[in-house]
Design an enzyme around this catalytic site. Structure first.
Site, PDB file in Angstrom:
ATOM      1  N   LYS A 165      24.038  46.332  74.664  1.00  0.00           N
ATOM      2  CA  LYS A 165      24.377  45.378  75.711  1.00  0.00           C
ATOM      3  C   LYS A 165      25.849  45.516  76.104  1.00  0.00           C
ATOM      4  O   LYS A 165      26.721  45.659  75.247  1.00  0.00           O
ATOM      5  CB  LYS A 165      24.095  43.955  75.203  1.00  0.00           C
ATOM      6  CG  LYS A 165      23.948  42.918  76.301  1.00  0.00           C
ATOM      7  CD  LYS A 165      23.476  41.612  75.690  1.00  0.00           C
ATOM      8  CE  LYS A 165      23.259  40.563  76.761  1.00  0.00           C
ATOM      9  NZ  LYS A 165      22.811  39.279  76.183  1.00  0.00           N
ATOM     10  N   ARG A 188      19.200  43.447  67.586  1.00  0.00           N
ATOM     11  CA  ARG A 188      18.234  43.073  68.610  1.00  0.00           C
ATOM     12  C   ARG A 188      17.039  44.021  68.521  1.00  0.00           C
ATOM     13  O   ARG A 188      17.134  45.127  67.989  1.00  0.00           O
ATOM     14  CB  ARG A 188      18.845  43.146  70.002  1.00  0.00           C
ATOM     15  CG  ARG A 188      20.132  42.338  70.170  1.00  0.00           C
ATOM     16  CD  ARG A 188      20.728  42.575  71.542  1.00  0.00           C
ATOM     17  NE  ARG A 188      21.945  41.809  71.780  1.00  0.00           N
ATOM     18  CZ  ARG A 188      23.177  42.257  71.585  1.00  0.00           C
ATOM     19  NH1 ARG A 188      23.342  43.498  71.139  1.00  0.00           N
ATOM     20  NH2 ARG A 188      24.224  41.501  71.830  1.00  0.00           N
TER      21      ARG A 188
END
Length: 454
Positions: free
Chosen positions: A303, A278
């Protein structure tokens, strides 16, 4: 403790010297900009917005708007340096940001440079966070959920937008909560806004039940979320040729003032596709997260608070080693805690926003995305493409992808394979490989079953 303004301008000279400019000309420009600011500051008892207005008004007669913008950034960083050295109490730009709730610093500088700075700043004023009649309840609920271990970032954004709407319509303060929510639903007519209102209503109901457990549990309405899912944009799957084109363009990215930037963008793009990272994970990578001997990188606290160690292919490691060598020759810090993707600005690290902007600009230059707007392929689609192309390679190598999905989920940083399944887009090539596998393995089983019937 140093004193400023000083008649010999040693503070400015020491500050510019510590910046470590690449060229003597750049240092001279900084000295001229800060010297012009000190000449104005000497006429004022304290450094406040009046000082900034006077300097901007005086320099506007000699400098172009682009030069003024650059000079404003130089002065802004110098003022922050003076605050850090306890020379001045506060940077006037930070004071204005707090008073007017303005997000960006450049907006304040542009406002101060206008003929009517006070009116321009007033037009930029944003409501105070959680200043509405429901603000305290929402703020307490967000704090409670974060204390329980949730990020609660997206939910906080929903609450802040609702809070600003309530502050913009003070007549709603005396109305029931349902009337407030109806007004917020009517503010926009998009499917995403309707889904956000549905989620927000659930958050408010949960906050009320925390205060009064006797309240009935709210039954959610699935229709807004179903409408969003029905109109969800299909991911764009980049072909290997598209990725190669982007990588070639990244190597030739125009950056005369930052020679390391093309190789930086190239390496970012390589990790975004080959490792499925990401943009936030790319920005948070440190130099110490790369293990050259083990051919791995460590992605920390991403995350859902997970940390994972990713093995990289030999070809990717070769490119990563080349970037680290170029980074060292460019003067990048060798501290293991410094940002892997280093630049010479104050933070010495690319932010997630800067990473996204650079990589999306490569997409536009590759003509994979329109020159303007949010339409077309996205940066996040590189993660989708990594998953699809990896499964396609497994099919071509005779590997059953179903056996490898748990490993792929771990590599992507997902909690389970259900999150990874969202990334699997059935392309024509993938469908053809799956059909061929079924023809080889499944079709003979069907033939045997039919022959065995009486």
């Amino acid at each position: 403790m140093i004193a400023w303004p000083d008649s010999e301008r040693r503070v400015i000279a020491d500050y510019v010297r510590d910046l470590g400019m690449r060229t003597e000309l750049a240092g001279t420009v900084y000295l001229q900009i800060l010297g012009s600011f000190q000449m104005v500051a000497e006429r004022y008892a304290i450094i406040d917005q009046s000082t900034l207005k006077a300097w901007l008004s005086e320099r506007a007669r000699y400098w172009s708007p682009s030069t003024m913008a650059h000079a404003a950034r130089v002065v802004d960083r110098f003022l922050s340096y003076l605050v850090g050295e306890a020379v001045i109490a506060a940077n006037p730009i930070d004071v204005l940001r707090t008073d007017y709730q303005i997000r960006t610093r450049c907006s304040i500088w542009r406002a101060l440079a206008t003929t009517n700075p006070d009116a321009t700043l007033a037009a930029l004023r944003r409501p105070k966070p959680f200043g509405s009649v429901l603000g305290a309840m929402m703020r307490d609920h967000i704090a409670l959920m974060r204390n329980r271990g949730y990020h609660y970032t997206t939910q906080a954004g929903w609450c802040l937008r609702f809070d600003r709407h309530l502050q913009a319509h003070p007549d709603l303060a005396s109305q029931p909560m349902e009337v407030m929510l109806q007004s917020w639903r009517a503010a926009r007519s998009t499917h995403n806004h309707a889904a956000e209102c549905e989620r927000l209503e659930g958050i408010l109901a949960k906050a009320l039940r925390h205060k009064d457990p006797a309240l009935k549990i709210r039954r959610p309405n699935p229709k807004p979320l179903q409408e969003v899912a029905r109109h969800w944009r299909r991911p764009h799957i980049y072909s290997p040729a598209d990725v190669r084109r982007m990588l070639d363009l990244a190597r030739s990215y125009p950056s005369p003032r930052a020679p390391l930037r093309p190789l930086t963008i190239y390496t970012m793009l390589l990790l975004a596709y080959c490792a499925g990272l990401r943009r936030s994970e790319i920005a948070r990578l440190n130099l110490g997260d790369v293990e050259l001997g083990a051919c791995t990188i460590t992605i920390r606290e991403t995350k859902f608070f997970k940390t994972r160690i990713l093995p990289l292919s030999e070809s990717v490691m070769v490119e990563l080693v080349a970037y680290i060598d170029a980074r060292r020759h460019a003067g990048g810090s060798q501290d293991p805690g410094s940002g892997l993707f280093w630049h010479e600005q104050v933070t010495h690290r690319y932010t997630p926003t800067a990473v996204a902007w650079l990589l999306v600009d490569v997409l536009r230059r590759a003509e994979l995305k329109p020159r303007r707007g949010k339409i077309g392929p996205r940066l996040h689609d590189l993660r989708h493409s990594m998953v699809v192309n990896r499964i396609l390679e497994w099919y071509q190598a005779g590997i059953n992808p179903q056996d490898r999905l748990p490993f792929l989920a771990t590599y992507m940083g997902h909690r389970d394979i259900h999150s990874t399944l969202v990334y699997i887009t059935v392309t024509q090539d993938l469908l053809q490989e799956a059909s061929e596998r079924f023809r080889v393995l499944g079709a003979p089983c069907l033939t045997l079953t039919q022959e065995g019937r009486p």
